[in-house]
Write an enzyme that holds these catalytic residues in place. Structure first.
Site, PDB file in Angstrom:
ATOM      1  N   TRP A 101       1.139  -1.615   0.138  1.00  0.00           N
ATOM      2  CA  TRP A 101       0.064   0.210   0.453  1.00  0.00           C
ATOM      3  C   TRP A 101       0.893   1.501  -0.374  1.00  0.00           C
ATOM      4  O   TRP A 101       0.519   2.707  -0.473  1.00  0.00           O
ATOM      5  CB  TRP A 101      -0.928  -0.137   1.359  1.00  0.00           C
ATOM      6  N   LYS A 123     -12.483  -1.429   7.776  1.00  0.00           N
ATOM      7  CA  LYS A 123     -11.582  -2.476   8.340  1.00  0.00           C
ATOM      8  C   LYS A 123     -12.520  -2.021   9.750  1.00  0.00           C
ATOM      9  O   LYS A 123     -13.111  -2.935  10.392  1.00  0.00           O
ATOM     10  CB  LYS A 123     -10.233  -2.163   7.768  1.00  0.00           C
ATOM     11  N   ASP A 138      -1.499   6.542   6.771  1.00  0.00           N
ATOM     12  CA  ASP A 138      -2.653   5.660   5.595  1.00  0.00           C
ATOM     13  C   ASP A 138      -2.292   4.823   6.978  1.00  0.00           C
ATOM     14  O   ASP A 138      -1.876   4.115   7.636  1.00  0.00           O
ATOM     15  CB  ASP A 138      -1.845   5.175   4.798  1.00  0.00           C
TER      16      ASP A 138
HETATM   17  N1  PMP Z   1      -4.057   1.093   2.613  1.00  0.00           N
HETATM   18  C1  PMP Z   1      -4.182   0.199   3.307  1.00  0.00           C
HETATM   19  C2  PMP Z   1      -3.172   0.032   3.969  1.00  0.00           C
HETATM   20  C3  PMP Z   1      -5.224  -0.572   3.068  1.00  0.00           C
HETATM   21  O1  PMP Z   1      -5.381  -2.371   3.657  1.00  0.00           O
HETATM   22  C4  PMP Z   1      -5.942  -0.637   1.791  1.00  0.00           C
HETATM   23  C5  PMP Z   1      -7.019  -1.754   1.308  1.00  0.00           C
HETATM   24  N2  PMP Z   1      -6.907  -3.645   1.741  1.00  0.00           N
HETATM   25  C6  PMP Z   1      -5.777   0.782   1.078  1.00  0.00           C
HETATM   26  C7  PMP Z   1      -4.371   1.431   1.490  1.00  0.00           C
HETATM   27  C8  PMP Z   1      -6.332   0.698  -0.708  1.00  0.00           C
HETATM   28  O2  PMP Z   1      -8.060   1.536   0.390  1.00  0.00           O
HETATM   29  P1  PMP Z   1      -9.139   1.423  -0.980  1.00  0.00           P
HETATM   30  O3  PMP Z   1      -9.002   0.098  -0.902  1.00  0.00           O
HETATM   31  O4  PMP Z   1      -9.572   2.333   0.175  1.00  0.00           O
HETATM   32  O5  PMP Z   1      -8.659   1.780  -1.541  1.00  0.00           O
END
Ligand code: PMP
Length: 367
Positions: free
Chosen positions: A102, A196, A172
């Site tokens: 991520w 989450k 994030d």
């Molecule tokens: N950052 C992290 C740490 C994640 O775990 C996730 C999704 N699992 C995301 C970003 C992406 O999130 P989204 O699907 O809401 O765009």
């Protein structure tokens, strides 16, 4: 109906009490004679829900006065772009710490907007740890420093955050927001997809220090923090149902005794599973190094591919959901967000122990 023992990584388990309350209010919200989805987003009833969600998050996280809470769409993934578009000014550089897929994705989007640098990374060690704060090559002139506080896929989590001085720290927190006490004043921006720890998918929380919200007509309105801020996140039609559920999850978090109490339970939940891994004589191997272990995503492997397949098959048959590791790295992963009860973690731990004993007994018989 028996509730699933849900270890999904997100969308993930929601508190049963929240679902029941939503069920009770499903046909008639706030005595309106309508469901929440049928309310106008400009109605007093909806505005109350919307503001309640923002206010409750402020209380739970003790968000200081000089911060705003925005409720946006596009997931955490859109924040990967919105952050540099809004706060990476010409001539400045945005610094990124890479701790998993991520953060890589966040960096990829920032590169499209302006100059970036990687100032620490654990990529060479397959992201098994969080770099020490003292190993970050701090650049006092950076537009911001970006970190991923919990790495959902690799199962690592920051324990200590870097002191960045005048450089805004951007985090994030998609997979660990509201799971532990955080000093918000150390951050410039905190963002998180809701699916989450906060509710269903479809809503993204952005906690932003007010001085980082500046007018810029060149940025498309929907990507512009300033526009959302001026309109109390009601510039366009928001996902009203998701915001309503977010408000219920936040009420639930308060009823649990707030973030500190939740963190205590989370530690106990994680310990139940890590103890099995640590006492398994290497049968279960945690992906994360001890000091970087996540309290939200417990990642582990088994001694052989065959054992792992067998485990994933049997754990599913036993009624545990979502134990497969992320498709990019395989292995196993138990996501134990706030709404996953301690009893489910203890039951999973007991299952893991039983599986190991049975597997090893069979191995001894056949060899
Ligand atoms: N950052 C992290 C740490 C994640 O775990 C996730 C999704 N699992 C995301 C970003 C992406 O999130 P989204 O699907 O809401 O765009």
């Amino acid at each position: 109906m028996k509730r699933a023992r849900n270890f999904n990584a997100g969308p993930a388990a929601l508190p049963l009490e929240v679902l029941q309350r939503a069920q009770n209010e499903w046909l008639n919200i706030e005595d309106s004679g309508m469901s929440v989805m049928e309310l106008s987003h400009r109605s007093a009833e909806f505005e109350k829900i919307h503001n309640h969600a923002i206010q409750t998050l402020k209380e739970l996280m003790e968000i200081p006065e000089n911060y705003e809470v925005l409720l946006l769409q596009g997931g955490a993934s859109l924040q990967f772009s919105m952050i540099p578009m809004n706060i990476l000014k010409d001539g400045k550089r945005a610094d990124y710490v890479l701790t998993g897929s991520w953060s890589e994705k966040a960096l990829k989007e920032a590169k499209k907007v302006g100059e970036t640098a990687v100032v620490a990374s654990s990529k060479d060690d397959t992201y098994t740890y969080i770099p020490k704060v003292t190993d970050i090559e701090m650049n006092e002139d950076a537009a911001y420093l970006h970190i991923t506080s919990n790495n959902t896929i690799y199962g690592t989590q920051w324990n200590e955050f870097p002191a960045t001085g005048n450089v805004p720290l951007v985090a994030d927190m998609s997979s660990d927001i509201l799971s532990r006490k955080i000093d918000v004043s150390k951050f410039g921006i905190i963002y998180a997809g809701a699916q989450k720890n906060l509710g269903p998918s479809g809503i993204t929380v952005v906690i932003i220090r007010k001085d980082l919200i500046t007018d810029n007509d060149k940025i498309p309105s929907m990507l512009n923090y300033s526009i959302h801020s001026k309109n109390n996140s009601l510039y366009n039609t928001p996902p009203t149902l998701a915001i309503y559920l977010l408000s219920l999850v936040l009420d639930w978090a308060k009823e649990q005794g707030g973030v500190e109490k939740i963190a205590e339970i989370n530690a106990e939940k994680a310990k139940a599973i890590y103890d099995i891994i640590d006492n398994s004589n290497g049968f279960y191997k945690g992906h994360a190094l001890y000091e970087s272990r996540s309290h939200m995503n417990v990642t582990f492997t088994l001694p052989t591919e065959e054992a792992e397949k067998q485990f994933l098959k049997e754990v599913k048959e036993a009624g545990f959901v979502g134990l497969n590791g992320h498709r990019s790295i395989g292995g196993c992963r138990a996501s134990i967000y706030n709404a996953v009860p301690l009893s489910h973690c203890q039951e999973l731990a007991a299952f893991m122990k039983k599986f190991q004993d049975a597997y090893m007994a069979k191995e001894t018989q056949t060899h």
